[in-house]
Structure formats: C-alpha cells, structure tokens
Design an enzyme around this catalytic site. Structure first.
Site, PDB file in Angstrom:
ATOM      1  N   ASP A 117      92.375 -80.355 -18.655  1.00 49.38           N
ATOM      2  CA  ASP A 117      92.706 -81.060 -17.419  1.00 49.38           C
ATOM      3  C   ASP A 117      91.884 -80.433 -16.287  1.00 49.38           C
ATOM      4  O   ASP A 117      91.291 -79.352 -16.462  1.00 49.38           O
ATOM      5  CB  ASP A 117      94.211 -80.920 -17.161  1.00 49.38           C
TER       6      ASP A 117
ATOM      7  N   ASP B 224      92.722 -80.731 -12.203  1.00 47.58           N
ATOM      8  CA  ASP B 224      93.522 -80.206 -11.091  1.00 47.58           C
ATOM      9  C   ASP B 224      94.676 -79.355 -11.604  1.00 47.58           C
ATOM     10  O   ASP B 224      95.467 -79.786 -12.447  1.00 47.58           O
ATOM     11  CB  ASP B 224      94.062 -81.357 -10.253  1.00 47.58           C
TER      12      ASP B 224
ATOM     13  N   ASP C 153      98.327 -78.489 -17.156  1.00 50.74           N
ATOM     14  CA  ASP C 153      99.300 -77.820 -16.291  1.00 50.74           C
ATOM     15  C   ASP C 153     100.482 -78.678 -15.876  1.00 50.74           C
ATOM     16  O   ASP C 153     101.460 -78.158 -15.331  1.00 50.74           O
ATOM     17  CB  ASP C 153      98.601 -77.348 -15.008  1.00 50.74           C
TER      18      ASP C 153
END
Length: 270
Positions: A30, A32, A207
């Site tokens: 991922d 961000d 995250d």
C-alpha cells in the site's frame, strides 16, 4: 534486533526473506500510511525516499514489485517519482504497467463515473472535509474537520444508501470510499497478480482496513498451498486497526520501519 523504539525487527525481516526465497516471488505494498507517513493533507503525502529506492532495487531482482493503492494510478506514479514499478490504483480498477505513460481506462465503468458524480455533487461538506474524485470512485476525507466524528456521521447520513446506484461505501482511516460494487478490489488485484506473474512467494504491506481485501487474498492462496506469503501490517497513523493486526503475520511500528525493512531486503539480495 530492535529499532530505536524498541520494536523487534528481526522477525518480520526473517519472514519476508524466507518468502522471497520462493521464486518467482514478488512484493506489493500500500502507499499512504505504509510507504508514506499519514499527514493532515493527503495531497501533501510523500513516500519515504529510502522506501522508493529499495523498491526500485528489488524490482530488478524480483518477478514483481508494485504498489496497490486507493489513489488514482497516475497520481500514485507521480508521488513515487519512478515508472519502474507496477502501480495498481483506484483499489484495483487501474493498472499502470512499468514504463507505460497512460492509464488504460477501466472498461465498462462510465456508469460508475456518473453515479459517483451524482452523489458527491450534492453533498454539503463541513469545513475541512474534501472529496478526492477518481472517476469511477471517490474518497471523502474528513481528517481536517473540526469535529471529525461528527463530520463523519453527517457525511454518512447525507450519502445514505448507495446500493441503488450500484456502488458500495467503504470506511477508511478518517475517510469513506465510494466505488462500484462487484467489479474488483485490492484482493482481486492481488489474486490477478499472483496468477499473472506465476508467483510462489509474495510479501504484502498495508496499514488500513482497505488493505484487508488483499491480505485475505494472500492468506487464502497460502492456505491453499499455492504460495508462500508474508503479510505485514504497518502502524500508519500511530496505531494498527485490530482487524489489520489480526490478519497480519507481524506488525511494523511505522512507515519508517517499513522503509528500513525494504532497504534490508534490497541490500541482502532478496
């Protein structure tokens, strides 16, 4: 081995090295909160340079290295500052191949562009709330609202039921995502990547709850004996959602720790 915050780093590193030894292997991350620290203004987010440098180095040796993000693929490519990585954007709707300059339009989704526009065009947004419009999807960010919880509640009430529009509404970290239902997600993108590249090993980093789809896809492929997989959660905003921690094999304390792990993988010739 521990980092400056006292977190163990040897365990996730050992897991990742072992997984990447199952060639052909790949790594998907991922953006961000994983490669880029979470900031108040998502437009100001930038991936850590050492993380990008490590990904570029790994791409020279692995069958696949890429980024899977909710951002538009072209925007993610701009933030990464390199065209050497596969970028899967818009939660799996867009694939920007290494070296390609233009993102092929997602086929058959003109209706979704219209449906998303019909919803967001009439929203009355609280101060500090803004819309990231990505064509067939949109993310509404409320991190900078004076009262984020209240802004979220008002936002959800204003959007209402999107099912009649053929859309789905997914929560994210201080955001909500409107996207077409039943046309794929980060999980189907991971499944496609495993098949397309014939992977036997795959390291994943994420995250947020929007990464659960790709975690599940890798876990199911691992349970079926198709691949060796290491799933790493990153505390992108100072914490890991419980569902993400539960789905991961190990937790890294922040994007800086993720960058260090990637750098060690690159330096070790993984």
């Amino acid at each position: 081995m521990t980092d400056a915050s006292g977190h163990r780093t040897d365990h996730p590193l050992a897991l990742a090295r072992a997984t990447l030894g199952s060639a052909p292997s790949g790594l998907l991350s991922d953006l961000d909160g994983t490669l880029a620290p979470i900031v108040d203004d998502p437009a100001a987010a930038r991936p850590l340079p050492e993380a990008v440098k490590a990904l570029i180095a790994l791409a020279k040796r692995l069958a696949l290295v890429g980024v899977v993000t909710g951002r538009a693929a072209a925007e993610a490519r701009r933030l990464l500052g390199t065209d050497t990585l596969l970028v899967i954007g818009n939660h799996g709707l867009e694939w920007l191949e290494p070296g390609e300059r233009d993102v092929p339009p997602a086929p058959g989704l003109a209706w979704a562009v219209e449906a998303v526009e019909s919803i967001i065009s009439v929203l009355e947004l609280d101060p500090g709330v803004w819309v990231e419009h990505k064509g067939p999807s949109a993310t509404v960010h409320y991190r900078n609202a004076t009262d984020p919880a209240g802004a979220r509640d008002r936002l959800m009430a204003a959007i209402g039921d999107v099912t009649p529009h053929g859309l789905t509404l997914r929560p994210g970290r201080m955001s909500v995502e409107l996207r077409p239902a039943g046309v794929g997600d980060k999980g189907t993108a991971v499944e496609r990547a495993i098949t397309r590249y014939g992977l036997r090993g795959l390291v994943l980093l994420g995250d947020d709850v929007t990464d659960l789809d790709m975690f599940r896809a890798a876990a199911e492929a691992r349970a079926g004996g198709r691949i060796s997989a290491t799933i790493l959660a990153v505390a992108g905003a100072g914490e890991v959602p419980p569902s993400i921690a539960a789905a991961a094999d190990a937790v890294l304390p922040d994007p800086a720790a993720a960058a260090r792990l990637l750098s060690e993988l690159a330096d070790s010739g993984a």
